[in-house]
Design an enzyme around this catalytic site. Sequence first.
Site, short mmCIF file in Angstrom:
data_model
loop_
_atom_site.label_atom_id
_atom_site.label_comp_id
_atom_site.label_asym_id
_atom_site.label_seq_id
_atom_site.Cartn_x
_atom_site.Cartn_y
_atom_site.Cartn_z
N ARG A 49 0.87 -1.17 0.00
CA ARG A 49 0.00 0.00 0.00
C ARG A 49 0.91 1.21 0.00
O ARG A 49 2.04 1.14 0.46
CB ARG A 49 -0.83 0.04 1.29
CG ARG A 49 -1.89 -1.03 1.37
CD ARG A 49 -2.36 -1.20 2.79
NE ARG A 49 -3.53 -2.08 2.81
CZ ARG A 49 -4.78 -1.65 2.74
NH1 ARG A 49 -5.04 -0.35 2.68
NH2 ARG A 49 -5.79 -2.50 2.72
N ASP A 51 0.69 5.62 0.88
CA ASP A 51 -0.20 6.70 1.34
C ASP A 51 -0.52 7.67 0.21
O ASP A 51 0.21 7.75 -0.78
CB ASP A 51 0.49 7.50 2.45
CG ASP A 51 0.59 6.72 3.74
OD1 ASP A 51 -0.11 5.70 3.89
OD2 ASP A 51 1.37 7.15 4.61
N TYR A 109 13.14 2.70 0.31
CA TYR A 109 12.48 3.99 0.15
C TYR A 109 13.53 5.10 0.10
O TYR A 109 14.63 4.95 0.64
CB TYR A 109 11.54 4.27 1.32
CG TYR A 109 10.22 3.55 1.22
CD1 TYR A 109 9.16 4.13 0.52
CD2 TYR A 109 10.03 2.31 1.80
CE1 TYR A 109 7.93 3.48 0.42
CE2 TYR A 109 8.81 1.65 1.70
CZ TYR A 109 7.76 2.24 1.01
OH TYR A 109 6.56 1.60 0.90
N ARG A 196 8.30 7.81 7.19
CA ARG A 196 7.99 9.23 7.45
C ARG A 196 8.25 9.60 8.91
O ARG A 196 8.68 10.72 9.20
CB ARG A 196 6.55 9.52 7.04
CG ARG A 196 6.37 9.43 5.51
CD ARG A 196 4.90 9.40 5.11
NE ARG A 196 4.20 10.55 5.63
CZ ARG A 196 2.87 10.69 5.57
NH1 ARG A 196 2.12 9.75 5.01
NH2 ARG A 196 2.30 11.76 6.07
#
Lengths: 242, 242
Positions: A49, A51, A109, A196
């Site tokens: 998934r 965001d 990431y 994050r």
Amino acid sequence: MKYLIRLSFDGTAYCGWQMQKNGPSVQEQVFRALTTVFGNVQEFSGCSRTDAGVHALDFCASFAADSTLPCEKVIAALNANLPRDIAVHAAEIVPDDFHARYSVIKKEYRYRILTTPARSPFWEDRAWHRVGEYDLEALNRAASHLCGPHDFRSFMAAGSKITDCTRTVFDAHFEQDGDTLSFYVSADGFLYNMVRIMVGTLLEVPRKYPPEEIKAILEAKNRAAAGATAPARGLYLNRVEY
Amino acid sequence: MKYLIRLSFDGTAYCGWQMQKNGPSVQEQVFRALTTVFGNVQEFSGCSRTDAGVHALDFCASFAADSTLPCEKVIAALNANLPRDIAVHAAEIVPDDFHARYSVIKKEYRYRILTTPARSPFWEDRAWHRVGEYDLEALNRAASHLCGPHDFRSFMAAGSKITDCTRTVFDAHFEQDGDTLSFYVSADGFLYNMVRIMVGTLLEVPRKYPPEEIKAILEAKNRAAAGATAPARGLYLNRVEY
């Protein structure tokens, strides 16, 4: 035939990868293109998934189709049917039991921070504009404490239902490239908002936390011990390995 | 006080710098911000016209205002009043006889070409996606023939009214940087569409033209001798010197 495709997308206009009732999703766009090209697909799955507003340079998805279309034609046909903020850059044929989500070995990431005093029209929605002096050496020392297997509960969004919060971080470091500072982190999996929250916490080093404080934050196993959640717009899924 | 400001803008949404009746211009947006901040400005001028869709990383404009606002406040106040695709990154106080257009000594443009087989969501409107093998050595040999004072009539849009077509090109070269190939060219001035015609011509080297053919194209002094005009979206005004 089962295919794996690798996509890049600018996530600004989407509620994330996952199909949702409350907004346009990347998955929906890709599914529409697949249906146009293949007529019918099964076992369509993305690698994770994401965001709303998060981007990808290498998002992976797999699907089965009754087709023998060669990979370079798959790329071209899908790109002709995808909106301009989504594109396929690679495709390969994978074994029937391959699954874009469960077969992942490592994900990386990248989080981009624009450090110039003035905002830049070219980085709106694509980086976190955060003015400041950055101590790269201190940031990297702090980031190194995240490496290894740890319970990352402190770096998980409050309210998540996950109970096993142990993940293995293979690498975590910062690089300065001209006007942008990037945080790279790779792991065998990520908790909700993990990158994050890492960024929001690390960027308080050394002003608020000395680099070694990261160890104590991990050990607290409490979201409240870490810093703020950095905005979605700086986050890119950078590479997925199977 | 007379000020010089340096701006970057994503030109996608604009008909160019210059105010026009038929579309929104960058100049109009900057003028509106200046009026909000200073109440009233005189002698407002940009360093050049730009075409619709062309971008800038260092567009210069000058204006006189009845103000003693320090430069860092000028930057912040203007950015608070400009749309997100335009931003000021520098400001300085200049002599009263300074003129953003006529005082220019050297301008540098950069033209970006995305060379990957598949298009990229991150370069839509910001590069020319042109798939191919590029021979950097041949491209640079070809580009070198553009250096020096020349009559650049062959590289000027047909129908231009300019009669003195001599300009001095200080530097012209290509650089490959990952997935993008960039053409850099600096000169004391540019004719209408000059950089875009240079790019459209040079990229036919060596397939259509051997590198030395550029000399003959210059000498022809005829637009028809050169190649096509590359699209606006890859062009960036990169640096302006006074």
